[in-house]
Motif scaffolding. Sequence first.
Motif, PDB file in Angstrom:
ATOM      1  N   TYR A  68      44.981  51.097  45.493  1.00 61.49           N
ATOM      2  CA  TYR A  68      44.175  50.252  44.856  1.00 61.49           C
ATOM      3  C   TYR A  68      43.448  49.047  45.548  1.00 61.49           C
ATOM      4  O   TYR A  68      44.140  48.466  46.411  1.00 61.49           O
ATOM      5  CB  TYR A  68      44.804  49.476  43.339  1.00 61.49           C
ATOM      6  N   VAL A  69      42.345  48.662  45.267  1.00 65.15           N
ATOM      7  CA  VAL A  69      41.577  47.357  45.551  1.00 65.15           C
ATOM      8  C   VAL A  69      42.089  46.384  44.636  1.00 65.15           C
ATOM      9  O   VAL A  69      42.279  46.784  43.102  1.00 65.15           O
ATOM     10  CB  VAL A  69      40.271  47.312  45.902  1.00 65.15           C
ATOM     11  N   GLY A  70      42.754  45.359  44.905  1.00 67.87           N
ATOM     12  CA  GLY A  70      43.177  44.157  43.865  1.00 67.87           C
ATOM     13  C   GLY A  70      43.193  42.703  44.424  1.00 67.87           C
ATOM     14  O   GLY A  70      42.931  42.586  45.446  1.00 67.87           O
ATOM     15  N   ALA A  71      43.599  42.088  43.482  1.00 68.18           N
ATOM     16  CA  ALA A  71      43.958  40.473  43.877  1.00 68.18           C
ATOM     17  C   ALA A  71      45.017  39.958  42.945  1.00 68.18           C
ATOM     18  O   ALA A  71      45.243  40.651  41.888  1.00 68.18           O
ATOM     19  CB  ALA A  71      42.694  39.810  43.889  1.00 68.18           C
ATOM     20  N   GLU A  72      45.499  38.708  43.220  1.00 71.83           N
ATOM     21  CA  GLU A  72      46.541  38.094  42.433  1.00 71.83           C
ATOM     22  C   GLU A  72      45.763  36.846  41.962  1.00 71.83           C
ATOM     23  O   GLU A  72      44.974  36.239  42.564  1.00 71.83           O
ATOM     24  CB  GLU A  72      47.627  37.586  43.218  1.00 71.83           C
ATOM     25  N   LEU A  73      46.130  36.511  40.595  1.00 74.00           N
ATOM     26  CA  LEU A  73      45.703  35.226  40.060  1.00 74.00           C
ATOM     27  C   LEU A  73      46.946  34.485  39.586  1.00 74.00           C
ATOM     28  O   LEU A  73      47.914  34.845  39.438  1.00 74.00           O
ATOM     29  CB  LEU A  73      44.915  35.581  38.543  1.00 74.00           C
ATOM     30  N   ILE A  74      46.858  32.951  40.214  1.00 71.92           N
ATOM     31  CA  ILE A  74      47.991  32.280  39.933  1.00 71.92           C
ATOM     32  C   ILE A  74      47.767  31.491  39.098  1.00 71.92           C
ATOM     33  O   ILE A  74      46.745  30.752  38.777  1.00 71.92           O
ATOM     34  CB  ILE A  74      48.321  31.598  41.142  1.00 71.92           C
ATOM     35  N   ILE A  75      48.703  31.676  37.981  1.00 69.52           N
ATOM     36  CA  ILE A  75      48.325  30.760  36.562  1.00 69.52           C
ATOM     37  C   ILE A  75      49.730  29.431  36.287  1.00 69.52           C
ATOM     38  O   ILE A  75      50.601  30.068  36.496  1.00 69.52           O
ATOM     39  CB  ILE A  75      48.240  31.522  35.399  1.00 69.52           C
ATOM     40  N   LYS A  76      49.166  28.526  36.222  1.00 64.54           N
ATOM     41  CA  LYS A  76      50.354  27.535  35.903  1.00 64.54           C
ATOM     42  C   LYS A  76      50.457  27.382  34.440  1.00 64.54           C
ATOM     43  O   LYS A  76      49.325  27.037  33.712  1.00 64.54           O
ATOM     44  CB  LYS A  76      49.775  26.184  36.482  1.00 64.54           C
ATOM     45  N   VAL A  77      51.600  27.381  33.975  1.00 65.50           N
ATOM     46  CA  VAL A  77      51.707  27.357  32.374  1.00 65.50           C
ATOM     47  C   VAL A  77      52.953  26.139  32.055  1.00 65.50           C
ATOM     48  O   VAL A  77      53.972  26.155  32.922  1.00 65.50           O
ATOM     49  CB  VAL A  77      52.516  28.659  31.852  1.00 65.50           C
ATOM     50  N   ILE A  78      52.535  25.273  31.172  1.00 69.20           N
ATOM     51  CA  ILE A  78      53.403  24.167  30.972  1.00 69.20           C
ATOM     52  C   ILE A  78      54.039  24.379  29.697  1.00 69.20           C
ATOM     53  O   ILE A  78      53.205  24.582  28.685  1.00 69.20           O
ATOM     54  CB  ILE A  78      52.683  22.894  31.206  1.00 69.20           C
ATOM     55  N   GLY A  79      55.122  24.192  29.608  1.00 66.62           N
ATOM     56  CA  GLY A  79      55.752  24.256  28.130  1.00 66.62           C
ATOM     57  C   GLY A  79      57.110  23.655  28.050  1.00 66.62           C
ATOM     58  O   GLY A  79      57.879  23.273  29.003  1.00 66.62           O
TER      59      GLY A  79
ATOM     60  N   LEU B  34      36.914  38.307  39.251  1.00 63.87           N
ATOM     61  CA  LEU B  34      37.379  37.245  39.738  1.00 63.87           C
ATOM     62  C   LEU B  34      36.557  36.229  39.629  1.00 63.87           C
ATOM     63  O   LEU B  34      36.911  34.939  40.076  1.00 63.87           O
ATOM     64  CB  LEU B  34      37.648  37.640  41.347  1.00 63.87           C
ATOM     65  N   ALA B  35      35.212  36.429  39.135  1.00 62.03           N
ATOM     66  CA  ALA B  35      34.406  35.108  39.083  1.00 62.03           C
ATOM     67  C   ALA B  35      34.888  34.103  38.034  1.00 62.03           C
ATOM     68  O   ALA B  35      35.989  34.333  36.874  1.00 62.03           O
ATOM     69  CB  ALA B  35      33.055  35.651  38.591  1.00 62.03           C
ATOM     70  N   SER B  36      34.304  32.765  38.120  1.00 61.41           N
ATOM     71  CA  SER B  36      34.669  31.769  37.287  1.00 61.41           C
ATOM     72  C   SER B  36      34.263  31.709  35.981  1.00 61.41           C
ATOM     73  O   SER B  36      34.749  31.081  35.015  1.00 61.41           O
ATOM     74  CB  SER B  36      34.714  30.153  38.092  1.00 61.41           C
ATOM     75  N   THR B  37      32.960  32.365  35.895  1.00 59.30           N
ATOM     76  CA  THR B  37      32.535  32.573  34.552  1.00 59.30           C
ATOM     77  C   THR B  37      31.893  33.933  34.438  1.00 59.30           C
ATOM     78  O   THR B  37      31.822  34.824  35.236  1.00 59.30           O
ATOM     79  CB  THR B  37      31.224  31.457  34.287  1.00 59.30           C
ATOM     80  N   GLY B  38      31.309  34.290  33.195  1.00 57.62           N
ATOM     81  CA  GLY B  38      30.967  35.469  32.775  1.00 57.62           C
ATOM     82  C   GLY B  38      31.857  36.229  31.979  1.00 57.62           C
ATOM     83  O   GLY B  38      33.033  36.100  31.655  1.00 57.62           O
TER      84      GLY B  38
ATOM     85  N   ASP C  29      52.437  24.602  26.130  1.00 60.67           N
ATOM     86  CA  ASP C  29      51.544  23.314  25.802  1.00 60.67           C
ATOM     87  C   ASP C  29      50.353  23.576  26.508  1.00 60.67           C
ATOM     88  O   ASP C  29      49.103  23.183  26.062  1.00 60.67           O
ATOM     89  CB  ASP C  29      52.399  22.235  26.492  1.00 60.67           C
ATOM     90  N   ASP C  30      50.063  24.093  27.803  1.00 65.09           N
ATOM     91  CA  ASP C  30      48.826  24.314  28.490  1.00 65.09           C
ATOM     92  C   ASP C  30      48.962  25.333  29.473  1.00 65.09           C
ATOM     93  O   ASP C  30      50.017  25.566  29.862  1.00 65.09           O
ATOM     94  CB  ASP C  30      48.490  23.008  29.127  1.00 65.09           C
ATOM     95  N   LEU C  31      47.865  25.742  30.041  1.00 65.18           N
ATOM     96  CA  LEU C  31      47.959  26.646  31.151  1.00 65.18           C
ATOM     97  C   LEU C  31      46.603  26.404  31.848  1.00 65.18           C
ATOM     98  O   LEU C  31      45.683  25.763  31.465  1.00 65.18           O
ATOM     99  CB  LEU C  31      47.979  27.960  30.502  1.00 65.18           C
ATOM    100  N   HIS C  32      46.408  26.857  33.226  1.00 70.69           N
ATOM    101  CA  HIS C  32      45.381  26.707  33.834  1.00 70.69           C
ATOM    102  C   HIS C  32      45.502  27.718  34.964  1.00 70.69           C
ATOM    103  O   HIS C  32      46.221  28.088  35.614  1.00 70.69           O
ATOM    104  CB  HIS C  32      45.427  25.259  34.628  1.00 70.69           C
ATOM    105  N   VAL C  33      44.337  28.536  35.322  1.00 72.75           N
ATOM    106  CA  VAL C  33      44.289  29.668  36.226  1.00 72.75           C
ATOM    107  C   VAL C  33      43.918  28.718  37.548  1.00 72.75           C
ATOM    108  O   VAL C  33      42.969  28.011  37.757  1.00 72.75           O
ATOM    109  CB  VAL C  33      43.095  30.401  36.152  1.00 72.75           C
ATOM    110  N   MET C  34      45.157  28.577  38.259  1.00 72.68           N
ATOM    111  CA  MET C  34      44.911  27.615  39.650  1.00 72.68           C
ATOM    112  C   MET C  34      44.233  28.295  40.724  1.00 72.68           C
ATOM    113  O   MET C  34      43.305  27.770  41.626  1.00 72.68           O
ATOM    114  CB  MET C  34      46.527  27.355  40.171  1.00 72.68           C
ATOM    115  N   ARG C  35      44.352  29.622  40.946  1.00 71.70           N
ATOM    116  CA  ARG C  35      43.704  30.182  42.244  1.00 71.70           C
ATOM    117  C   ARG C  35      43.556  31.636  42.147  1.00 71.70           C
ATOM    118  O   ARG C  35      44.699  32.253  41.381  1.00 71.70           O
ATOM    119  CB  ARG C  35      44.278  29.723  43.593  1.00 71.70           C
ATOM    120  N   ILE C  36      42.843  32.223  43.253  1.00 70.00           N
ATOM    121  CA  ILE C  36      42.919  33.732  43.292  1.00 70.00           C
ATOM    122  C   ILE C  36      43.409  34.077  44.739  1.00 70.00           C
ATOM    123  O   ILE C  36      43.102  33.024  45.689  1.00 70.00           O
ATOM    124  CB  ILE C  36      41.620  34.394  43.189  1.00 70.00           C
TER     125      ILE C  36
END
Length: 142
Positions: free
Chosen positions: A131-142, A82-86, A111-118
């Motif tokens: 399980y331990v987990g999380a959600e990633l919300i991704i904006k996809v434009i097309g 879930l880190a922003s880099t690495g 056309d584009d995408l962006h990982v908006m939030r966890i």
Amino acid sequence: MDISLVRERIAAAAAAVVLPTSRLTCTGYVPDAVTEPHFFVGEYTQEFDRTYRGMAVLEVTCRVLVGRADDRASQKLLDAMLASTGAASLKAAIEEARGEPGELALGGAADDLHVMRIQGYRWYEHAGVDYVGAELIIKVIG
């Protein structure tokens, strides 16, 4: 926009993460059974006709689930994804699929995408297993 193709390509992009002790299983659909750690593309919302060209915007909810054999180690692995880099960063791996400037994202599927939030960092039950987990919300434009 071909939703099935977008889902497949998001999962393929997520598969590029490098984990220290295991390999991330990635699917473009909600699996019947989880092979941990597991990233999958879940539900989405779609807004039609966001521009005069008829472009749509998707908000895709993806989940990453990690086994809980060792609570601390599981959460450390999840934190790395879930880190922003690495090398283990899902955000970095998925946004790499944006392509170079001027290129379409997801190999031409959007056309584009962006990982908006966890969100939703918590315990999840999937097919009767916790399980331990999380959600990633991704904006996809097309």
